[in-house]
Motif scaffolding. Structure first.
Motif, PDB file in Angstrom:
ATOM      1  N   ARG A 175       0.914  -1.309   0.095  1.00  0.00           N
ATOM      2  CA  ARG A 175       0.100   0.095  -0.014  1.00  0.00           C
ATOM      3  C   ARG A 175       0.804   1.326   0.126  1.00  0.00           C
ATOM      4  NH1 ARG A 175      -4.164  -0.559   4.477  1.00  0.00           N
ATOM      5  NH2 ARG A 175      -4.594   1.565   3.767  1.00  0.00           N
ATOM      6  N   ARG A 176       2.156   1.070   0.572  1.00  0.00           N
ATOM      7  CA  ARG A 176       2.819   2.428   0.698  1.00  0.00           C
ATOM      8  C   ARG A 176       3.402   2.600  -0.588  1.00  0.00           C
ATOM      9  NH1 ARG A 176       4.291   0.284   5.815  1.00  0.00           N
ATOM     10  NH2 ARG A 176       5.946  -0.689   4.899  1.00  0.00           N
ATOM     11  N   ARG A 177       3.944   1.379  -1.194  1.00  0.00           N
ATOM     12  CA  ARG A 177       4.631   1.413  -2.869  1.00  0.00           C
ATOM     13  C   ARG A 177       3.402   1.945  -3.506  1.00  0.00           C
ATOM     14  NH1 ARG A 177       6.693  -3.158  -0.648  1.00  0.00           N
ATOM     15  NH2 ARG A 177       5.275  -4.354  -2.091  1.00  0.00           N
ATOM     16  N   GLU A 207       0.795   3.921  -3.169  1.00  0.00           N
ATOM     17  CA  GLU A 207       0.589   5.346  -2.711  1.00  0.00           C
ATOM     18  C   GLU A 207       1.703   6.216  -3.309  1.00  0.00           C
ATOM     19  OE1 GLU A 207      -0.442   8.658   0.854  1.00  0.00           O
ATOM     20  OE2 GLU A 207      -0.067   6.509   1.234  1.00  0.00           O
ATOM     21  N   GLN A 208       3.018   5.861  -3.241  1.00  0.00           N
ATOM     22  CA  GLN A 208       4.133   6.308  -4.000  1.00  0.00           C
ATOM     23  C   GLN A 208       4.067   6.285  -5.306  1.00  0.00           C
ATOM     24  OE1 GLN A 208       6.455   8.172  -2.350  1.00  0.00           O
ATOM     25  NE2 GLN A 208       7.101   8.900  -4.554  1.00  0.00           N
ATOM     26  N   GLU A 209       3.602   5.496  -5.960  1.00  0.00           N
ATOM     27  CA  GLU A 209       3.438   5.337  -7.507  1.00  0.00           C
ATOM     28  C   GLU A 209       2.188   6.221  -7.762  1.00  0.00           C
ATOM     29  OE1 GLU A 209       1.078   2.235 -10.663  1.00  0.00           O
ATOM     30  OE2 GLU A 209       2.208   1.314  -8.919  1.00  0.00           O
ATOM     31  N   LYS A 211       1.407   9.168  -6.127  1.00  0.00           N
ATOM     32  CA  LYS A 211       2.030  10.586  -6.048  1.00  0.00           C
ATOM     33  C   LYS A 211       3.226  10.880  -7.375  1.00  0.00           C
ATOM     34  CE  LYS A 211       1.715  10.840  -1.058  1.00  0.00           C
ATOM     35  NZ  LYS A 211       2.654  10.894   0.203  1.00  0.00           N
ATOM     36  N   THR A 212       3.646   9.842  -7.483  1.00  0.00           N
ATOM     37  CA  THR A 212       4.736  10.039  -8.824  1.00  0.00           C
ATOM     38  C   THR A 212       4.147  10.188  -9.921  1.00  0.00           C
ATOM     39  OG1 THR A 212       6.353   8.614  -7.584  1.00  0.00           O
ATOM     40  CG2 THR A 212       6.704   9.056 -10.065  1.00  0.00           C
ATOM     41  N   ARG A 271       1.006  11.443 -10.519  1.00  0.00           N
ATOM     42  CA  ARG A 271       0.496  12.704 -10.540  1.00  0.00           C
ATOM     43  C   ARG A 271       1.467  13.902 -11.299  1.00  0.00           C
ATOM     44  NH1 ARG A 271      -3.588  12.634  -5.487  1.00  0.00           N
ATOM     45  NH2 ARG A 271      -5.291  11.705  -6.747  1.00  0.00           N
ATOM     46  N   ARG A 272       2.846  13.747 -10.967  1.00  0.00           N
ATOM     47  CA  ARG A 272       3.748  14.834 -11.312  1.00  0.00           C
ATOM     48  C   ARG A 272       4.191  14.704 -12.793  1.00  0.00           C
ATOM     49  NH1 ARG A 272       7.100  12.961  -6.421  1.00  0.00           N
ATOM     50  NH2 ARG A 272       8.538  12.277  -8.105  1.00  0.00           N
TER      51      ARG A 272
END
Length: 59
Positions: free
Chosen positions: A31-33, A35-37, A39-40, A42-43
């Motif tokens: 789930r942390r990975r 979420e990071q995916e 966020k990335t 979206r940039r």
């Protein structure tokens, strides 16, 4: 990990819907990975890049 399906936004635009296997949903590390995916992703912007609209966690 899961499957990606063609979907549509409320406005009728094509969208990719990523559905994660249930077994991964209860894994805190995954789930942390993920979420990071999100966020990335979206940039990243560009003419040929589909924007991330939202992400949601369901149990």
């Amino acid at each position: 990990m899961g499957a990606v399906h063609l979907s549509r936004t409320r406005g009728g635009q094509p969208a990719a819907l990523k559905v994660i296997r249930r077994a991964y949903g209860s894994d805190p590390g995954f789930r942390r990975r993920f979420e990071q995916e999100v966020k990335t992703a979206r940039r990243v912007q560009g003419y040929h890049v589909v924007p991330v609209v939202d992400h949601e966690h369901q149990r």
